[in-house]
Design a protein around this motif. Structure first.
Motif, mmCIF file in Angstrom:
data_model
loop_
_atom_site.group_PDB
_atom_site.id
_atom_site.type_symbol
_atom_site.label_atom_id
_atom_site.label_comp_id
_atom_site.label_asym_id
_atom_site.label_seq_id
_atom_site.Cartn_x
_atom_site.Cartn_y
_atom_site.Cartn_z
ATOM 1 N N SER A 142 0.695 -1.395 -0.200
ATOM 2 C CA SER A 142 -0.081 -0.189 0.042
ATOM 3 C C SER A 142 0.871 1.361 -0.174
ATOM 4 O O SER A 142 0.555 2.286 -0.515
ATOM 5 C CB SER A 142 -0.975 0.162 1.020
ATOM 6 O OG SER A 142 -0.173 -0.151 2.478
ATOM 7 N N SER B 160 -7.750 1.769 4.884
ATOM 8 C CA SER B 160 -8.818 2.527 4.776
ATOM 9 C C SER B 160 -8.294 4.099 4.583
ATOM 10 O O SER B 160 -8.906 4.803 3.706
ATOM 11 C CB SER B 160 -9.613 2.649 5.821
ATOM 12 O OG SER B 160 -10.297 1.381 6.020
ATOM 13 N N ASP C 9 -6.195 4.232 0.949
ATOM 14 C CA ASP C 9 -7.423 4.093 -0.174
ATOM 15 C C ASP C 9 -8.179 5.510 -0.207
ATOM 16 O O ASP C 9 -8.609 5.955 -1.222
ATOM 17 C CB ASP C 9 -8.561 3.064 0.239
ATOM 18 C CG ASP C 9 -7.861 1.717 -0.149
ATOM 19 O OD1 ASP C 9 -6.908 1.588 -0.837
ATOM 20 O OD2 ASP C 9 -8.513 0.557 0.238
ATOM 21 N N PHE D 187 -8.247 7.781 -3.396
ATOM 22 C CA PHE D 187 -9.425 8.055 -4.157
ATOM 23 C C PHE D 187 -9.460 9.368 -4.317
ATOM 24 O O PHE D 187 -9.819 9.815 -5.426
ATOM 25 C CB PHE D 187 -10.551 7.511 -3.199
ATOM 26 C CG PHE D 187 -12.021 7.689 -3.769
ATOM 27 C CD1 PHE D 187 -12.341 6.789 -4.988
ATOM 28 C CD2 PHE D 187 -12.745 8.657 -3.527
ATOM 29 C CE1 PHE D 187 -13.667 7.170 -5.572
ATOM 30 C CE2 PHE D 187 -14.158 8.884 -3.893
ATOM 31 C CZ PHE D 187 -14.432 7.976 -5.043
ATOM 32 N N CYS E 56 -8.606 -0.691 -7.231
ATOM 33 C CA CYS E 56 -7.778 -1.050 -6.066
ATOM 34 C C CYS E 56 -8.384 -0.654 -4.765
ATOM 35 O O CYS E 56 -8.439 -1.509 -3.599
ATOM 36 C CB CYS E 56 -6.394 -0.220 -6.088
ATOM 37 S SG CYS E 56 -5.217 -0.446 -4.824
ATOM 38 N N CYS E 57 -9.182 0.368 -4.589
ATOM 39 C CA CYS E 57 -9.663 0.912 -3.363
ATOM 40 C C CYS E 57 -10.836 -0.092 -2.955
ATOM 41 O O CYS E 57 -11.168 -0.384 -1.915
ATOM 42 C CB CYS E 57 -10.105 2.311 -3.670
ATOM 43 S SG CYS E 57 -8.737 3.542 -3.950
ATOM 44 N N GLU F 52 -9.868 -3.398 -2.087
ATOM 45 C CA GLU F 52 -9.260 -3.720 -0.629
ATOM 46 C C GLU F 52 -10.243 -3.421 0.363
ATOM 47 O O GLU F 52 -10.360 -4.056 1.503
ATOM 48 C CB GLU F 52 -8.143 -2.571 -0.184
ATOM 49 C CG GLU F 52 -6.960 -3.023 -1.246
ATOM 50 C CD GLU F 52 -5.739 -1.983 -0.978
ATOM 51 O OE1 GLU F 52 -6.085 -0.719 -0.276
ATOM 52 O OE2 GLU F 52 -4.715 -2.077 -1.463
ATOM 53 N N GLN F 53 -11.076 -2.495 0.423
ATOM 54 C CA GLN F 53 -12.182 -2.427 1.308
ATOM 55 C C GLN F 53 -13.183 -3.501 1.105
ATOM 56 O O GLN F 53 -13.802 -3.772 2.496
ATOM 57 C CB GLN F 53 -13.019 -0.994 0.854
ATOM 58 C CG GLN F 53 -11.963 0.216 1.161
ATOM 59 C CD GLN F 53 -11.193 0.368 2.541
ATOM 60 O OE1 GLN F 53 -12.033 0.088 3.686
ATOM 61 N NE2 GLN F 53 -9.957 0.549 2.359
#
Length: 328
Positions: A108, A171, A174, A178, A208-209, A212-213
């Motif tokens: 990350s 979080s 990301d 974003f 990607c965001c 991962e979330q």
């Protein structure tokens, strides 16, 4: 032409990998289904030839973002490799803290470095005209992540400090990525934005965001759907690699930029205006009116959207009166 043919073959290979993966899961094909984590490593491996091609295409300082992206993919692959070894061969999924999570964390950070290198090479970003839309979107998304990802962890006394740090780290990063990608998509001048590479990079960061979330939500709420998404955990890093195979913006022909702007310009403008309202609708559905009134962040989101609507009404009214006065 050769690079275009290579990209087409790479896309077909990845679709074939996903189709085979789902066939294994649906028809319970052994021994592959019992070693799904190991089979999933193929998704990582398919990206590396494209990273290599990307490093050959770009030169000088323009190569640095793709060096960081390649390192991002490598670290994620090592994390997945260790995870597959523990899950498929030792028979126990890694628990936090573990070496797998360390590589996911490093992954990350290198992704952030790649983004910083890329955005430093991006020119003509007009942040003023898009500030309110981006701010409201990030405020809404940040509130959702805190309420449904971080808050359950804080309330769970069984969660150790490393796990809390890992999830919070994912979080926050990301959310930052974003924010950055919204700035590029909505705030970059058409002359340097409307290229296939920049569009694809935006899709890569979004994937990607989201991935991962989604994985964090599955882990926190123990959702029984993790297997369904197994073929797609590597999509963001494969997309980063595919993006690397496109030339720099200043090497893109003006005719191609104009064509993409003609096809997608209005859609992008509409998307910028719709995203804050879409996230507000998600908040309304998931949280409810009463909880919105009790939450400062969510209340601020709806207040800003109300101000935005008033601004649109005022501007439209002024323009209409101006037109009527000219006619008179």
């Amino acid at each position: 032409m050769e690079n275009a043919r290579y990209r087409k073959n790479a896309i077909m290979a990845y679709f074939f990998y996903v189709a085979v993966f789902y066939a294994i899961l649906i028809f319970n094909i052994e021994p592959f289904v019992s070693h799904a984590a190991t089979f999933g490593l193929i998704g990582n491996i398919l990206a590396f030839p494209m990273y290599w091609l990307g490093l050959k295409i770009h030169h000088g300082d323009r190569r640095w973002p793709w060096i960081w992206f390649a390192l991002t993919g490598l670290l994620y692959f090592i994390g997945d490799l260790l995870w597959a070894y523990n899950e498929d061969y030792l028979g126990v999924a890694p628990e936090s803290p573990s070496l797998c999570y360390l590589f996911y964390l490093l992954n990350s950070y290198t992704c952030c470095c790649a983004f910083i290198c890329y955005i430093r090479q991006t020119k003509n970003v007009d942040s003023g005209s898009i500030f309110l839309d981006v701010f409201v979107s990030i405020l809404a998304l940040g509130g959702l992540l805190y309420r449904f990802i971080l808050q359950p962890l804080i309330a769970d006394e069984s969660v150790n400090l490393f796990t809390m740090f890992f999830h919070a780290n994912m979080s926050v990063i990301d959310l930052a990525l974003f924010t950055g990608i919204l700035m590029i998509i909505f705030g970059t001048a058409h002359s340097s934005f409307y290229t296939k590479r920049t569009l694809l990079l935006g899709l890569s960061f979004f994937a990607c965001c989201f991935v991962e979330q989604l994985s964090l939500a599955i882990e926190i709420y123990e959702l029984p759907v993790a297997t369904l998404f197994s073929p797609f955990w590597t999509v963001p890093f494969w997309l980063f690699a595919l993006t690397a195979t496109y030339p720099d913006e200043d090497e893109t022909e003006e005719q191609e930029i104009t064509l993409l702007h003609k096809r997608l310009g209005q859609t992008i403008d509409y998307l910028q205006k719709v995203i804050p309202y879409f996230l507000a609708l998600i908040i309304l559905i998931l949280v409810g009116p009463e909880a919105i009134r009790e939450d400062f962040v969510f209340s601020l989101v709806f207040l800003l959207l109300f101000v935005r609507i008033l601004k649109i009404i005022v501007v439209h009214t002024c323009r209409r009166r101006t037109c009527e006065s000219k006619v008179a």
